[in-house]
Enzyme design. Sequence first.
Site, PDB file in Angstrom:
ATOM      1  N   GLY A  17       0.776  -1.225   0.276  1.00 34.66           N
ATOM      2  CA  GLY A  17       0.053   0.071  -0.029  1.00 34.66           C
ATOM      3  C   GLY A  17       0.727   1.359   0.029  1.00 34.66           C
ATOM      4  CB  CYS A  18      -0.363   4.783   0.304  1.00 31.61           C
ATOM      5  SG  CYS A  18      -1.698   4.654  -0.741  1.00 31.61           S
ATOM      6  CG  PHE A  19       3.194   1.695   4.545  1.00 27.02           C
ATOM      7  CD1 PHE A  19       4.291   0.770   4.561  1.00 27.02           C
ATOM      8  CD2 PHE A  19       1.861   1.160   4.697  1.00 27.02           C
ATOM      9  CE1 PHE A  19       4.085  -0.480   4.731  1.00 27.02           C
ATOM     10  CE2 PHE A  19       1.761  -0.275   4.863  1.00 27.02           C
ATOM     11  CZ  PHE A  19       2.934  -1.102   4.947  1.00 27.02           C
TER      12      PHE A  19
END
Length: 389
Positions: A162-164
Amino acid sequence: MVTVDEVRKAQRAQGPATIMAIGTATPPNCVDQSTYPDYYFRITNSEHMTDLKEKFKRMCDKSMIKKRYMYLTEEILKENPNVCAYMAPSLDTRQDMVVVEVPRLGKAATEAIKEWGQPKSKITHLVFCTTSGVDMPGADYRLTKLLGLRPSVKRLMMYQQGCFAGGTVLRLAKDLAENNKGARVLVVCSEITAVTFRGPSDTHLDSLVGQALFGDGAAAIIIGADPIPEIEKPMFELVSTAQTILPDSDGSIDGHLREAGLTFHLLKDVPGLISKNIQKSLTEAFKPLGISDWNSIFWIAHPGGPAILDQVEEKLGLKPEKLRATRHVLSEYGNMSSACVLFILDEMRKKSAEDGLETAGEGLEWGVLFGFGPGLTVETVVLHSVAAA
């Protein structure tokens, strides 16, 4: 006979991991955010949902995004109507697309290798990250073949982070570069929204938020310690890294792989959770350096959406120019998940050079890179900007 301790010392680099080159790529298909609501409701056969379309228009207007790039064209979607429905079984269709296109978009690596200026045979490690699809052998294997890397390159494949994860790949590459003398790590983040695209539902507005924000893109960087003078050109040193799960954040950002593809779930308080906890992450990262003025450092923050950036800015009293590069990338590309922070690094170093500044970090010495994503997980990377040659 040598000792284990002597072997270990000989294996380690002397200096910190440094970013030596950056490359980016997007699919050719560009969508204008101002006309996207009309297109989206038409292509998904949802024009009868007039109230929902008005809500979606407001989401797109508030997104601060001008345009995005998407692999999914109108032609592809017309050929695959199951992808356009809200929750129709479509995983096979989506997988067939991303298994091929995710590594192909990793051609951003070609740009990075070209800028680096060294033969690709000198790449020792490959770290590949994507939230788009899962396969064996993975996108790392396919990219190794596409680029013609050595078969002995040491690969690490990260799926479904995901986005991290733009922060995660830097953390891992730092450890690889500093603990393996002479290592040159190719890092690639490649994201394609074909896994998350779906039609609207008036009972699941969080899914609609994703449709308003996400875009496709890939970024690649070369990381290594002890750069070779006159040949390799370091831009940023990776000084320290940290990862943490924010308190009371369970379920705030979730993604689930289902027959209908990757579903996206979002709680409204994500910007609040991040802004409430960001001071702690900054203090822990910069206290050893004696830095507590957050306007004295350069900023690269994952642009999950404008509300996150606005609240972080307000909470820390940041001057508007601090998040210029971050907002620029959000505006020009949308939220490209893990690839975003690498695009922002690229934008920052290019603008710094254009403006004749002394360092790649907007003329400043120290900076921070943040990744925010499922968990709610935060990655923090402290950067030291190398003076321009």
